[in-house]
Write an enzyme that holds these catalytic residues in place. Structure first.
Site, PDB file in Angstrom:
ATOM      1  N   GLU A  91      -0.613  14.986  18.732  1.00 32.02           N
ATOM      2  CA  GLU A  91       0.677  14.689  18.631  1.00 32.02           C
ATOM      3  C   GLU A  91       0.820  12.513  18.507  1.00 32.02           C
ATOM      4  O   GLU A  91      -0.218  12.177  20.187  1.00 32.02           O
ATOM      5  CB  GLU A  91       1.493  14.488  19.578  1.00 32.02           C
ATOM      6  CG  GLU A  91       1.843  16.046  20.182  1.00 32.02           C
ATOM      7  CD  GLU A  91       2.431  16.097  22.054  1.00 32.02           C
ATOM      8  OE1 GLU A  91       2.836  15.378  22.402  1.00 32.02           O
ATOM      9  OE2 GLU A  91       2.688  17.392  21.794  1.00 32.02           O
TER      10      GLU A  91
ATOM     11  N   ASP B 239       7.088  10.603  31.077  1.00 25.74           N
ATOM     12  CA  ASP B 239       5.848  10.389  31.172  1.00 25.74           C
ATOM     13  C   ASP B 239       5.457   9.764  32.165  1.00 25.74           C
ATOM     14  O   ASP B 239       6.258   8.848  32.739  1.00 25.74           O
ATOM     15  CB  ASP B 239       5.245   9.268  29.840  1.00 25.74           C
ATOM     16  CG  ASP B 239       5.536  10.713  28.748  1.00 25.74           C
ATOM     17  OD1 ASP B 239       5.046  11.356  28.982  1.00 25.74           O
ATOM     18  OD2 ASP B 239       6.421  10.133  27.562  1.00 25.74           O
TER      19      ASP B 239
END
Length: 247
Positions: free
Chosen positions: A34, A45
């Site tokens: 990714e 995140d």
């Protein structure tokens, strides 16, 4: 064999390094990468990836950097883009997706676009033969699991979020009922992410087709060591995890 998917913050510390790292990872058990597009407010995140994003953005970054990286490595590695909606939305979606597709990118993961608002992204992806990867979490209701997964292309995958929270945390959930629910609605592989590292990868891989490792890799990218040492350490980590999930 269970697969290993790795997240990298694209162009950290620079585009050429990312290319070198992806090529090295292809020889050390990594099946898919990714390429993360840096964004200033990465809500899904944790601190590690947020710090990495900030470093790349301070140096200057353009979406074209990701396409350029992909063009040079896609022959050796299957690639997806991980991006928040904002960097894509503020560009012409069709042009951006066309550039990604022409660079060999297979699809996109957009964690902050809900199903109800995903049509423009799905349509742009479909026009360029790419896939959108759905994210399913332990908090996703059963009816919504079906809605998210029943149309997933088998060439893509379902991103199973290991727990409610942010990447990099150390939490455990019983995912087996959710895995069974996903299997009932689609044939695409299921990869589990969030909090996967060398210590828990084997456990996390139970019942799924592979794992996604992000923060554990980005932590190494942020270390104050030489580029060659970063590549060696990341490749060693990848080999360890790949062996663990297949032991």
């Amino acid at each position: 064999m269970k697969q290993l998917v790795c997240y990298l913050t694209a162009a950290l510390p620079c585009a050429s390094f990312t290319e070198d790292l992806v090529l090295a990872m292809s020889d050390n058990g990594v099946d898919c990468v990714e390429l993360g597009i840096p964004f200033s407010d990465p809500v899904a995140d944790g601190e590690v990836i947020a710090k990495a994003n900030a470093q790349v953005l301070r140096k200057g970054f353009a979406l074209g950097d990701v396409a350029a990286i992909a063009r040079n490595v896609h022959a050796r590695m299957r690639l997806f883009v991980m991006s928040y909606a904002n960097p894509l939305y503020h560009n012409d979606l069709d042009s951006v997706f066309a550039a990604f597709a022409q660079s060999g990118i297979s699809g996109l993961i957009i964690p902050d676009v809900p199903l109800e608002e995903s049509a423009p992204y799905k349509q742009a992806a479909a026009r360029h033969q790419m896939s959108l990867v759905p994210l399913v979490a332990p908090t996703t209701p059963p009816a919504r699991v079906q809605m998210l997964t029943e149309s997933v292309d088998s060439s893509a995958f379902v991103y199973l979020v290991a727990y409610a929270g942010i990447t990099g945390a150390a939490k455990n959930e019983d995912l087996q009922p959710l895995i069974a629910s996903i299997r009932a609605h689609c044939a695409a592989p299921i990869f589990v992410g969030f909090g996967v590292n060398a210590h828990n990868a084997r456990q996390k891989a139970d019942g799924v087709d592979g794992v996604i490792v992000g923060s554990a890799i980005v932590q190494i990218l942020l270390q104050d060591i030489g580029d060659s040492e970063k590549i060696r350490n990341i490749c060693a980590l990848c080999k360890t995890i790949k062996e663990a999930i297949n032991s």
